[in-house]
Enzyme design. Sequence first.
Site: not given
Length: 162
Positions: A52-54, A57
Amino acid sequence: MNATAAAGVLPAGAPVPDVELVDQHGQRLRWSELWEGQHALLVFYPFAFSPTCTRELDELAEDLAAFDAAAVQVAGVSCDPVPALRAFSDARGYPLPLLSDFWPHGAAARAVGVFDGGRGVARRGSLLVDPAGHVRWSALQEDRAGRPAGLHRAALEALPAP
């Protein structure tokens, strides 16, 4: 979602503490250097390399030209250590600073109200900071599904007209 004082994140108009963090290259950076003479978007995320963070970003990096055109410096902030952020940045080719809030653990996230003490990570909070160091816009995504695509474009709408 606009952040509220009840959610803990700094609301519009609040001063942002000028903390010092280390970027993915080991360089010390004061937040005020990010917004000196321009706006800055601080994007907090829980974990480098998580799916999710990837995704979040990656979307931000793809949209960086819009922020550059509006003179907004974008920076990611997580509680990951510097070597993890360097590996993450190198692997993904991120053209923005990734700042480590590893030690004292989560101090910057705590200062702006986005630290999750139960998990020991930053929550998905975003703050647009004006050149005077005050919050112009903020958002907090509580669920783990991640921020909706285009959420940070709303920050650009909070900027004064040229």
